[in-house]
Design an enzyme around this catalytic site. Structure first.
Site, PDB file in Angstrom:
ATOM      1  N   CYS A   2      79.204  41.679 -25.865  1.00 41.82           N
ATOM      2  CA  CYS A   2      78.104  41.914 -24.926  1.00 41.82           C
ATOM      3  C   CYS A   2      76.766  41.467 -25.512  1.00 41.82           C
ATOM      4  O   CYS A   2      76.549  41.531 -26.716  1.00 41.82           O
ATOM      5  CB  CYS A   2      77.996  43.399 -24.615  1.00 41.82           C
ATOM      6  SG  CYS A   2      79.479  44.086 -23.917  1.00 41.82           S
ATOM      7  N   ARG A  27      78.672  34.301 -27.610  1.00 40.34           N
ATOM      8  CA  ARG A  27      79.253  35.541 -28.140  1.00 40.34           C
ATOM      9  C   ARG A  27      80.532  35.923 -27.408  1.00 40.34           C
ATOM     10  O   ARG A  27      81.277  36.773 -27.876  1.00 40.34           O
ATOM     11  CB  ARG A  27      78.235  36.682 -28.006  1.00 40.34           C
ATOM     12  CG  ARG A  27      77.001  36.476 -28.867  1.00 40.34           C
ATOM     13  CD  ARG A  27      75.912  37.423 -28.464  1.00 40.34           C
ATOM     14  NE  ARG A  27      76.249  38.805 -28.725  1.00 40.34           N
ATOM     15  CZ  ARG A  27      75.731  39.521 -29.710  1.00 40.34           C
ATOM     16  NH1 ARG A  27      74.873  38.985 -30.532  1.00 40.34           N
ATOM     17  NH2 ARG A  27      76.066  40.769 -29.876  1.00 40.34           N
ATOM     18  N   TRP A  74      81.309  41.987 -22.074  1.00 36.77           N
ATOM     19  CA  TRP A  74      82.662  41.727 -22.562  1.00 36.77           C
ATOM     20  C   TRP A  74      83.389  43.062 -22.393  1.00 36.77           C
ATOM     21  O   TRP A  74      83.064  44.039 -23.072  1.00 36.77           O
ATOM     22  CB  TRP A  74      82.595  41.297 -24.019  1.00 36.77           C
ATOM     23  CG  TRP A  74      83.885  40.889 -24.629  1.00 36.77           C
ATOM     24  CD1 TRP A  74      84.490  39.670 -24.542  1.00 36.77           C
ATOM     25  CD2 TRP A  74      84.745  41.685 -25.458  1.00 36.77           C
ATOM     26  NE1 TRP A  74      85.665  39.664 -25.257  1.00 36.77           N
ATOM     27  CE2 TRP A  74      85.849  40.872 -25.829  1.00 36.77           C
ATOM     28  CE3 TRP A  74      84.707  43.009 -25.922  1.00 36.77           C
ATOM     29  CZ2 TRP A  74      86.885  41.348 -26.633  1.00 36.77           C
ATOM     30  CZ3 TRP A  74      85.747  43.470 -26.722  1.00 36.77           C
ATOM     31  CH2 TRP A  74      86.811  42.637 -27.068  1.00 36.77           C
ATOM     32  N   ASN A 100      75.123  47.649 -24.846  1.00 36.85           N
ATOM     33  CA  ASN A 100      76.149  47.122 -25.760  1.00 36.85           C
ATOM     34  C   ASN A 100      76.677  48.302 -26.569  1.00 36.85           C
ATOM     35  O   ASN A 100      75.885  49.155 -26.975  1.00 36.85           O
ATOM     36  CB  ASN A 100      75.554  46.129 -26.759  1.00 36.85           C
ATOM     37  CG  ASN A 100      75.153  44.817 -26.109  1.00 36.85           C
ATOM     38  OD1 ASN A 100      75.378  44.613 -24.924  1.00 36.85           O
ATOM     39  ND2 ASN A 100      74.558  43.947 -26.900  1.00 36.85           N
ATOM     40  N   GLY A 101      77.965  48.296 -26.843  1.00 37.12           N
ATOM     41  CA  GLY A 101      78.523  49.394 -27.641  1.00 37.12           C
ATOM     42  C   GLY A 101      79.523  50.186 -26.822  1.00 37.12           C
ATOM     43  O   GLY A 101      79.969  49.745 -25.759  1.00 37.12           O
ATOM     44  N   GLU A 482      94.925  30.852 -41.307  1.00 32.35           N
ATOM     45  CA  GLU A 482      93.722  30.420 -40.603  1.00 32.35           C
ATOM     46  C   GLU A 482      94.046  29.294 -39.606  1.00 32.35           C
ATOM     47  O   GLU A 482      93.534  29.294 -38.481  1.00 32.35           O
ATOM     48  CB  GLU A 482      92.661  29.989 -41.629  1.00 32.35           C
ATOM     49  CG  GLU A 482      91.370  29.456 -41.058  1.00 32.35           C
ATOM     50  CD  GLU A 482      90.589  30.439 -40.188  1.00 32.35           C
ATOM     51  OE1 GLU A 482      90.933  31.630 -40.141  1.00 32.35           O
ATOM     52  OE2 GLU A 482      89.650  29.982 -39.511  1.00 32.35           O
ATOM     53  N   LYS A 486      93.363  29.585 -35.629  1.00 28.04           N
ATOM     54  CA  LYS A 486      92.570  28.623 -34.849  1.00 28.04           C
ATOM     55  C   LYS A 486      93.368  28.164 -33.642  1.00 28.04           C
ATOM     56  O   LYS A 486      92.856  28.086 -32.533  1.00 28.04           O
ATOM     57  CB  LYS A 486      92.171  27.396 -35.679  1.00 28.04           C
ATOM     58  CG  LYS A 486      91.129  27.578 -36.747  1.00 28.04           C
ATOM     59  CD  LYS A 486      89.754  27.903 -36.239  1.00 28.04           C
ATOM     60  CE  LYS A 486      89.580  29.358 -36.069  1.00 28.04           C
ATOM     61  NZ  LYS A 486      88.886  30.188 -36.972  1.00 28.04           N
ATOM     62  N   GLU A 489      93.696  31.033 -31.040  1.00 29.04           N
ATOM     63  CA  GLU A 489      92.409  31.442 -30.469  1.00 29.04           C
ATOM     64  C   GLU A 489      91.951  30.514 -29.349  1.00 29.04           C
ATOM     65  O   GLU A 489      91.487  30.971 -28.315  1.00 29.04           O
ATOM     66  CB  GLU A 489      91.311  31.385 -31.552  1.00 29.04           C
ATOM     67  CG  GLU A 489      91.181  32.615 -32.395  1.00 29.04           C
ATOM     68  CD  GLU A 489      90.047  32.467 -33.414  1.00 29.04           C
ATOM     69  OE1 GLU A 489      89.305  33.440 -33.571  1.00 29.04           O
ATOM     70  OE2 GLU A 489      89.908  31.404 -34.056  1.00 29.04           O
ATOM     71  N   HIS A 505     113.119  34.601 -44.819  1.00 26.77           N
ATOM     72  CA  HIS A 505     113.369  36.019 -44.521  1.00 26.77           C
ATOM     73  C   HIS A 505     113.102  36.333 -43.057  1.00 26.77           C
ATOM     74  O   HIS A 505     112.795  37.465 -42.708  1.00 26.77           O
ATOM     75  CB  HIS A 505     112.502  36.900 -45.421  1.00 26.77           C
ATOM     76  CG  HIS A 505     112.790  36.699 -46.872  1.00 26.77           C
ATOM     77  ND1 HIS A 505     113.971  37.102 -47.459  1.00 26.77           N
ATOM     78  CD2 HIS A 505     112.077  36.085 -47.848  1.00 26.77           C
ATOM     79  CE1 HIS A 505     113.957  36.776 -48.738  1.00 26.77           C
ATOM     80  NE2 HIS A 505     112.819  36.149 -49.000  1.00 26.77           N
ATOM     81  N   LYS A 604      82.479  36.431 -30.148  1.00 26.60           N
ATOM     82  CA  LYS A 604      82.023  35.882 -31.426  1.00 26.60           C
ATOM     83  C   LYS A 604      81.772  36.995 -32.423  1.00 26.60           C
ATOM     84  O   LYS A 604      82.064  36.885 -33.603  1.00 26.60           O
ATOM     85  CB  LYS A 604      80.738  35.079 -31.177  1.00 26.60           C
ATOM     86  CG  LYS A 604      80.150  34.456 -32.417  1.00 26.60           C
ATOM     87  CD  LYS A 604      81.035  33.333 -32.907  1.00 26.60           C
ATOM     88  CE  LYS A 604      80.598  32.748 -34.231  1.00 26.60           C
ATOM     89  NZ  LYS A 604      81.723  32.062 -34.886  1.00 26.60           N
TER      90      LYS A 604
END
Ligand code: G6P
Length: 609
Positions: A2, A27, A74, A100-101, A482, A486, A489, A505, A604
């Protein structure tokens, strides 16, 4: 996540707010809205699900207002929809709040308000704040907001306007960032400096439990319990061109291409070639403690920063011989971590605002640890709350999927490893060798970026696959994680990262001709072992995409596709191997028509738990 923008002043608030919202787009968000006082001194609210364009289309032309608040949402409580978008209003539509929060006790508050006869319209936690202010309003908006905030539990950055007092904005913070700027008689507030820059030369970052009234008379800041606060404005050092795309189709691609420069920026001023050492002024006050006392280090972080922390573990253990543990911040905060006076805790974060990382930091401090930051955003909450640390100087990162901040974090971790190593067993020759090779790295990254066409062709080949496996060992295991992150995402293709030898395994059961397996198989101390793992995949008809070291002909014969990185020393390999994987994920996402810079559901900077 947000975002909040607020404006009061001589100019038209509407275009300023929209511009601010656009700067916050990176964001991540799912809906947007604005509230302002119209020419009849009434409160007007316009809000829309989806992109800012939808909001712009809903705003009638020619609107003018000197005061307004705006929000990118968000979703946390309640699905993304027009109604759940912020701003939220009270029963009479006279008070509007953006937030926000997370308000943790909102259900109890909602029940209380409903009993009092309030009509709650949405599924959000935020709406209760507007009603609580209404409930407590006795002719003073500041007091009513203060009383409401004394009832709510949780985190907030809020901005409030009301037609009852149409010439002021109330803003307040607890755990969710808010910055204030002023320029003549124009006042701005935002959850992120990027929404304000260009309008003012300096900023004040509010502290937790502070509340501010913005009005034509100026700023009046107090703590929630009414102690006056004198704000200390800081000069904004922010280059506007750095938050623009500069001809690149996406921020992510621009940021991938910035990596040679970013590596230099992280190193700049920190090299002590004469002594084969590095200088880290940010850790200076703790130098003796690091030299004599530290015998254990804990790294804690989230997402990509957690992957950088895993690399930090390898680097510090190898170069400095200090045991390192790496912990997800979201786990660390709820464990009972064992910390003694010789334990150093490092938090790694691009934004400096991630809620779990911040909570882990506070938990570590509560347990008496010295806590250090490896942080990108200057002046962020985490940067301010750590005892000391280093900035990585990657510059503003706008693409939601972190790229350049990750390489900068690895370089930062390497500098710390050399710094700690030189205090212990790392020789002058070894230190000097690492630094010399580090300085050659930007040119090598430049060269590697020229492989983009080849990488794009690989992405074209595999873009319709539903799954990917990423395998690597040693320094390249976190790179496998990573690379997979990527891919999932931004292209929404399922991808798993694994230590290459662990494949047998479990994941080996997945391998057939439809499973692309990305191997990071560079010429390092465990190269031969990784080659054996590739053989195992080939024996089962898997498709192998290998990231190898220039000149490795054997790998070319074994793998279906190879991208070569230039030769370098072991400790620098992960900074090179991640680059083709960033590009591969980027092209897979573009070719699949995905929103690269703002992938669905992602934020973000995750400022809620
Ligand atoms: C979010 C972002 C990731 C980032 C993570 C940690 O999930 O989408 O790119 O790695 O948060 O963020 P931080 O700012 O603490 O590095």
């Amino acid at each position: 996540m947000c975002g909040i923008v607020a404006y009061l002043g001589k100019n038209n608030a509407i275009p300023l707010l929209i511009k601010g919202l656009k700067r916050l787009e990176y964001r991540g968000y799912d809906s947007t809205g604005i509230a302002f006082i119209d020419k009849y001194k009434k409160l007007a609210v316009i809000k829309k699900k989806g992109k800012i364009k939808n909001l712009e289309n809903a705003i009638p032309e020619g609107l003018f207002s000197n005061i307004g608040i705006a929000h990118t949402r968000w979703a946390t409580h309640g699905e993304p929809s027009d109604i759940n978008a912020h701003p939220h209003t009270d029963c009479k539509g006279e008070i509007a709040v953006v937030h926000n929060g997370i308000i943790e006790n909102f259900r109890a508050i909602r029940d209380f308000l409903v009993n009092k006869g309030h009509k709650i319209k949405t599924d959000t936690d935020t709406e209760v704040i507007a009603h609580l202010i209404e409930e407590n309003y006795r002719g003073d908006l500041l007091e009513a907001t203060r009383m409401a905030l004394n009832i709510v539990e949780g985190t907030y950055g809020i901005a409030v306007i009301s037609s009852k007092e149409p010439d002021k904005i109330i803003i307040a913070r607890n755990g969710s960032p808010l910055a204030i700027a002023q320029n003549n008689n124009n006042y701005f507030a935002a959850s992120d400096a990027s929404a304000i820059i260009g309008n003012s030369e300096s900023l004040y970052y509010m502290k937790d439990k502070e509340i501010c009234v913005m009005s034509k008379e100026g700023l009046n800041i107090t703590t929630l319990d009414n102690t006056p606060v004198t704000p200390e404005f800081q000069k904004i050092e922010f280059d506007l061109s750095r938050i623009e795309k500069n001809g690149f189709p996406h921020f992510m691609l621009k940021e991938i291409y910035e990596q040679p420069e970013v590596v230099m920026n992280t190193i700049r001023g920190r090299i002590d070639m004469e002594n084969g050492d590095v200088r880290l002024n940010g850790l200076k006050n703790y130098e003796e403690w690091f030299r004599r006392d530290v015998n254990r280090i804990i790294f804690t972080a989230c997402g990509t920063s957690w992957h950088a922390s895993l690399i930090a573990e390898y680097l510090i253990e190898k170069l400095a011989g200090i045991p390192v543990e790496v912990e997800y911040a979201s786990e660390f905060r709820y464990r009972n971590p064992i910390i003694d006076k010789n334990t150093a805790v490092f938090v790694v974060t691009q934004s400096g605002e991630t809620a779990d990382t911040l909570a882990a930091l506070r938990e570590a401090k509560k347990k008496g640890a010295n806590v250090f930051g490896i942080c990108n955003v200057v002046g962020s909450t985490i940067a301010r709350e750590t005892d000391a640390g280093i900035y990585v100087h990657a510059g503003p990162e706008i693409g939601v999927a972190s790229t350049k901040a990750f390489t900068a974090q690895i370089v930062g971790a390497l500098l710390i490893a050399v710094y700690l190593g030189r205090m212990r067993n790392l020789s002058y020759e070894e230190g000097k060798n690492i630094i010399e090779n580090l300085l050659k790295l930007p040119a090598k990254i430049e060269g590697l970026l020229k492989e983009h066409d080849k990488i794009k062709k690989i992405a074209e080949k595999f873009k319709d696959n539903k799954n990917f496996l990423y395998l690597g060992r040693g320094f390249n295991f976190p790179i496998a994680l990573e690379g997979a992150l990527k891919m999932k995402e931004i292209s929404y293709i399922h991808a798993e990262g694994y230590p290459a030898a662990e494949m047998k395994h479990g994941p080996i059961a997945l391998i057939d001709e439809n499973m692309p397996v990305v191997f990071i198989a560079t010429k390092d101390s465990i190269y031969k072992k990784v080659i054996n793992n590739i053989e195992e995949v080939k024996a089962r008809n898997g498709n192998v995409i290998a990231i190898g070291t220039k000149g490795d002909k054997k790998l070319a014969k074994l793998a279906n596709y190879v991208v070569y990185i230039p030769k370098t020393i072991d400790v620098l390999i992960p900074i090179l191997t991640v680059i083709p994987l960033q590009l591969m994920a980027y092209y897979a996402a573009v070719l699949n028509g995905c929103d690269v810079d703002q992938p669905r559901n992602l934020a973000k900077s995750v400022t809620v738990e």
